[in-house]
Scaffold this motif. Structure first.
Motif, mmCIF file in Angstrom:
data_model
loop_
_atom_site.group_PDB
_atom_site.id
_atom_site.type_symbol
_atom_site.label_atom_id
_atom_site.label_comp_id
_atom_site.label_asym_id
_atom_site.label_seq_id
_atom_site.Cartn_x
_atom_site.Cartn_y
_atom_site.Cartn_z
ATOM 1 N N VAL A 1 0.672 -1.378 0.055
ATOM 2 C CA VAL A 1 0.085 -0.067 -0.246
ATOM 3 C C VAL A 1 1.024 1.348 0.415
ATOM 4 O O VAL A 1 0.245 3.033 -0.288
ATOM 5 C CB VAL A 1 -0.857 0.253 1.173
ATOM 6 N N THR B 1 3.538 4.661 -1.511
ATOM 7 C CA THR B 1 4.298 5.036 -3.169
ATOM 8 C C THR B 1 5.867 4.751 -2.675
ATOM 9 O O THR B 1 6.823 3.558 -1.503
ATOM 10 C CB THR B 1 4.187 6.350 -2.750
ATOM 11 N N ALA C 1 -0.182 7.813 -4.044
ATOM 12 C CA ALA C 1 -1.307 7.221 -3.814
ATOM 13 C C ALA C 1 -2.286 8.803 -3.236
ATOM 14 O O ALA C 1 -2.309 9.277 -2.500
ATOM 15 C CB ALA C 1 -1.163 6.471 -2.605
ATOM 16 N N GLU D 1 -10.533 -1.496 -5.644
ATOM 17 C CA GLU D 1 -9.438 -1.682 -5.153
ATOM 18 C C GLU D 1 -9.341 -2.186 -3.913
ATOM 19 O O GLU D 1 -8.726 -2.854 -3.540
ATOM 20 C CB GLU D 1 -8.848 -0.032 -4.815
ATOM 21 N N TYR E 1 -5.741 -0.696 -9.557
ATOM 22 C CA TYR E 1 -4.116 -1.543 -8.203
ATOM 23 C C TYR E 1 -4.564 -2.932 -8.921
ATOM 24 O O TYR E 1 -4.899 -3.913 -7.840
ATOM 25 C CB TYR E 1 -4.337 -1.623 -7.511
ATOM 26 N N ARG F 1 -2.385 -5.633 -7.296
ATOM 27 C CA ARG F 1 -1.866 -5.469 -5.980
ATOM 28 C C ARG F 1 -1.728 -6.633 -5.001
ATOM 29 O O ARG F 1 -2.599 -7.132 -4.582
ATOM 30 C CB ARG F 1 -2.599 -3.954 -5.216
ATOM 31 N N GLU G 1 0.208 1.598 -9.680
ATOM 32 C CA GLU G 1 1.215 2.088 -8.680
ATOM 33 C C GLU G 1 2.818 2.123 -8.901
ATOM 34 O O GLU G 1 4.290 3.148 -8.821
ATOM 35 C CB GLU G 1 0.983 1.391 -7.195
#
Ligand SMILES: Nc1ncnc2c1ncn2[C@@H]1O[C@H](COP(=O)(O)OP(=O)(O)OP(=O)(O)O)[C@@H](O)[C@H]1O
Ligand SMILES: [Mg+2]
Lengths: 381, 510
Positions: free
Chosen positions: B170, B172, B292, B341, B426, B429, B458
């Protein structure tokens, strides 16, 4: 670091989810334990527990009349359990079954008292609908307030129980008082036309109950609306994402939840009490919560659990008359059983660990595995 | 004994959930002053193993040694007393309390006077190089600030063995660098650290050794210095994997959705999207880059009809969709799919099985009051087959599935509805490398079918390789829409901090 703090004697530890079989086993164990402790209690006050238990069971089934009475106890309990089942599936903590049941009875009683000119079946149909609407509205109020202002539904539904109760006493002492009644104030007995017919010696409420069991089961498991309830209960965000109108689902479900309890009230007033009294619910709305919970929100299981509860209620009244055991003793017995069952719900999720248990267990395993790893190391070399 | 030097040693740990063997005789060890990375595909049992060390589960077999002694860890409290602390992916903080209050919460003994507590917290911060504002309430914090509080919480309780479950998922890149600096500091201070991450370059940069799990079994431990990305992938997946992302040429792209002067406010009134205009085209993947919280979430949710925009229009074939609810969009016959997300909190119903989750958007179809589950079940079964989903069964709650498999269920369902427009937030993720590539392939497949794909991402490397155009957001403003093939990572990075595409491009060329 392992700073040597004094460990408490007992600690509560959450354990992994149990399999269905294990949790059913625990529940059965709870009932057995409850019966054992209840038996101990009976023995302490000087009776033979086996005899008393035998009387409870045989008392419920000794004659057709007894069986009918047992079934009669079962009806309102089961119906109110079905009502809260709907709300609980949506994680809406409706503990206002009692009030919703009362309001159903009030609405139905209005027609029984003042519109008894109608033909019998029509009158019953109207009363049935009135009971449903009365309970439903009483369920709708807390739902609407929560959706509008974010009020707490648990407190709100609880409060409404008392308001419903006082509405009945107000009606009894005021506008609906039977002028012919001598002594205490009461509401007049319903006309025979407003009475629920008997089928196999029990008022037709049991048929209503059975139909409701099947309907609620189908509603939750098979219908689109039932599916929506499940989604809203799990996550409102997911529901919104799926295009479900969350507000409408909450309102509709609480109307149905209250409405079913209201039907329970109508059935109780017209089938069993033949009048509207302040004791029309008599705590059944709360018992219904326990039943729904024990049944894990399964309508068929709720029917079985309700029946078990009614055996206890009816049986202890038989014991009372046969042995002169006071009602309080019967209540204590019920309390013990409930206590164990609720406690077991706790043990299904948690376990207790005693001080010292920890030191004992690993020493043994450590020695074992030490030896094993020693061997392994030797091998590796 | 040689054991003494190990902070943690797991010996043949086994854990079974019903019919799933999550951990099968796993061995793992970590020393003080060392960072160990735990690597494995989704569902290989990493979280389960760590949960046993931190007292959330109890092993069915095997022994955990802490400081060389066999330990029976029955609860997180036991773990804490042994100096073990775990930072979960989902934070366990009280929102309305300040950082300091959260740090003290639940510690035994009397409440310390605020002054003393603040000193202690500040000392800890200094020792490990953390930065936090002790008085800031949690709800006002960013994800990475919250994570810092979680770390402090664990350190305050005296942990010397730290476990982090996907802490960077989660964060950056900048925040990740900061976290890694802290972890290195802790290593220097003699702590033992176990970190789970799916990002192989992170594994290479932070860890000393890597332990690899495969399908619940331990597959050996390697020294980080002796491996590279492709070697790690091979160890983890069991075969060589090509680490290149396809980018087929878009075929006659056409505007399908046009956002015009869109302004969106958050619930608290702040501006999430500020006068945003751009278009989404068929047969093309549009990447969205940004730090983010730059408005990505609101962008997706506004298009999906979950948020009402304050101003502006969303034009779909000349029709304005702004302000329409998801149900209205479905009724208008707009086939849009959205992979949010928050997979279990928004995209799926965590407590229901795959079948019932397939129904989520289609259950209203068909006449009559009843739902028809047969097609949903068939669809669930075919997805299991097609996407290689590991599950105990199509009726088992999706909450029990591992992260990667959950995502496959969600993405699979959304693609199965044959959308014209596919928005993914995302989507990789928390996914292992193999699953990530599967997702890229799936998205490319959609693109080739002419679907307009939006990819919120990201990882800039992935954005640059996968997408055709990249839209960069900064504080809710679009700083530019650029051709992915003609831009560098650095240029995107600059645009993410607020410089316009024009400036950046000139700078790049000049
Ligand atoms: N509480 C549980 N009940 C049943 N099965 C479970 C439970 N927790 C995990 N599992 C199963 O155990 C296996 C391992 O899961 P685990 O969460 O440890 O994987 P993981 O390696 O952390 O995966 P990811 O990278 O996706 O997070 C999975 O197949 C999962 O479905
Ligand atoms: Mg995991």
């Amino acid at each position: 670091m392992g700073t040597a703090k004094k460990e408490p004697l007992l600690r509560v530890v959450k354990h992994a989810e149990l399999s269905t079989r294990q949790s059913i086993g625990l529940r059965v164990l709870a009932v057995v334990l409850a019966l054992a402790v209840g038996g101990l209690f009976i023995a302490l006050i000087g009776y033979n527990p086996f005899e008393i238990y035998a009387t409870i069971v045989s008392g419920c089934f000794r004659s057709p009349m007894a069986i009918q009475a047992t079934v009669k106890f079962c009806i309102p309990m089961c119906i109110s359990a079905l009502g809260v089942t709907l709300a609980f599936k949506m994680r809406f903590w409706n503990i206002g079954g009692e009030g919703q049941l009362i309001m159903g009875a009030v609405f139905a009683s209005f027609f029984a008292l003042f519109c008894s000119g109608m033909p019998h079946l029509l009158l019953l149909a109207v009363m049935f609908i009135a009971g449903f609407v009365g309970g439903g509205l009483w369920g709708l109020i807390p739902a609407a307030c929560r959706e509008k202002w974010g009020t707490n539904e648990t407190l709100f539904t609880l409060m409404l129980n008392y308001i419903a109760l006082y509405i009945v006493t107000f009606l009894r002492d005021g506008p609906w008082r039977d002028p012919e009644a001598a002594g205490f104030n009461k509401i007049a007995r319903f006309a025979p036309k407003a009475m629920l017919d008997k089928v196999f010696g029990v008022h037709a409420g049991w048929i209503v109950m059975l139909i409701l069991v099947v309907l609620v089961f189908l509603y939750l498991k098979k219908t689109k609306q039932g599916y929506e309830i499940g989604v809203v209960g799990e996550s409102r965000d997911t529901a919104r994402y799926a295009g479900i109108n969350v507000r409408r689902v909450v309102l509709r479900t609480m109307f149905l939840s209250g409405g079913i309890a209201g039907i329970g009230g109508m059935v109780q007033a017209t089938g069993s009490d033949i009048t509207l009294s302040a004791g029309v619910a008599g705590g059944v709305g709360f018992t219904g919560i326990i039943i729904a919970w024990l049944a894990q929100l399964n309508p068929f299981v709720a029917l079985i659990v309700s029946f078990a509860f009614s055996i206890l209620v009816k049986g202890s009244s038989v014991v009372q008359s046969a042995y002169g055991l006071s009602t309080d003793c019967a209540d204590i017995l019920q309390g013990i059983i409930l206590f164990f069952i609720m406690a077991m719900e706790f043990f299904i999720r948690y376990k207790l660990v005693f001080r010292g248990h920890r030191e004992k267990l690993p020493v043994k395993t450590a020695a074992d595995t030490d030896a094993a790893s020693g061997e392994k190391e030797a091998e590796e070399k | 004994m040689a054991e003494q030097e190990y902070a943690i040693r797991c010996d043949k740990i086994t854990k079974v959930f019903g019919s799933v063997v999550a951990n099968d005789q796993i061995d793992l060890d970590v020393r003080y002053g060392e960072i160990l990375a735990l690597l494995g595909e989704n569902g290989s049992g990493k979280t389960t193993l760590m949960n046993m060390i931190s007292g959330i589960y109890h092993p069915d077999g095997g022994t955990i040694y802490v400081d060389g002694r066999a330990a029976s860890i029955q609860s997180p409290l036991d773990a804490q007393n042994l100096g073990v602390g775990m930072i979960h992916q989902h934070f366990k903080l009280v929102n309305i309390f300040s950082a300091m209050e959260n740090i003290e919460l639940g510690t035994p003994g009397k409440k310390l006077p605020p002054k003393v507590l603040r000193r202690k917290v500040e000392d800890l911060c200094e020792k490990y190089g953390l930065e936090t504002d002790p008085d800031k309430p949690i709800h006002a914090m960013s994800v990475s600030e919250k994570q810092t509080v979680e770390i402090l919480k664990v350190l305050y309780r005296g942990a010397r063995i730290l476990i982090l479950d996907e802490p960077t998922a989660v964060l950056t890149p900048q925040e990740t660098d900061k976290l890694f600096a802290i972890l290195r500091q802790m290593r220097k201070a003699g702590c033992a650290v176990i970190i789970i991450t799916h990002k192989l370059n992170e594994v290479l940069s932070i860890s000393d050794r890597v332990t690899i799990l495969r399908k619940g079994k331990s597959y050996g431990t390697v020294n980080t210095a002796e491996v590279n990305v492709s070697k790690l992938t091979e160890l983890m997946v069991g075969r060589a994997v090509t680490l290149e992302i396809d980018r087929p040429k878009p075929e006659d792209p056409e505007d399908i959705l046009k956002l015009v002067d869109l302004t969106v406010r958050r619930k608290d009134g702040s501006v999430a999207l500020d006068d945003v205009s751009f278009s989404i085209r068929t047969g093309e993947i549009l990447g969205v880059a940004g730090v983010a919280g730059s408005g990505q979430k609101e962008l997706c949710e506004t298009i999906a009809g979950l948020i009402q925009p304050a101003q502006g229009a969303i034009l779909y074939k000349k029709e304005n969709l702004a302000g329409k609810t998801p149900r209205e969009l479905i009724e208008m016959g707009i086939s849009m799919s959205f992979v949010p997300e928050d997979r279990l909190g928004m995209g799926l119903v965590a407590g229901m099985g795959m079948t019932d989750n397939m129904l989520l958007k289609t259950y209203t179809q068909g006449k009559g009051p009843f739902v028809d589950r047969a097609p949903a079940r068939a669809m669930a079964e075919s997805l299991v087959e097609k996407l290689d989903i590991v599950t105990a069964g199509v009726e088992a709650p999706v909450r029990m599935m591992s992260g990667g498999n959950v995502q496959k269920v969600l993405l699979g369902r959304e693609i199965e509805s044959n959308p014209d427009l596919l928005i993914t937030a995302y989507p990789v993720r928390g996914l292992d490398i193999n699953s990530s590539y599967l997702v890229y392939d799936l998205l490319n497949e959609q693109k080739k079918k002419g679907v307009a794909v939006v990819y919120i991402g990201e990882d800039l490397d992935v954005l640059l390789q996968l997408c055709d155009r990249i839209l960069v957001l900064c504080h809710g403003k679009v700083t530019g829409v650029v051709d992915a093939a003609a831009v560098s990572k650095e240029q995107i990075g600059l645009m993410m901090t607020g410089e316009s595409a024009q400036e950046v491009m000139e700078y790049g060329n000049g």
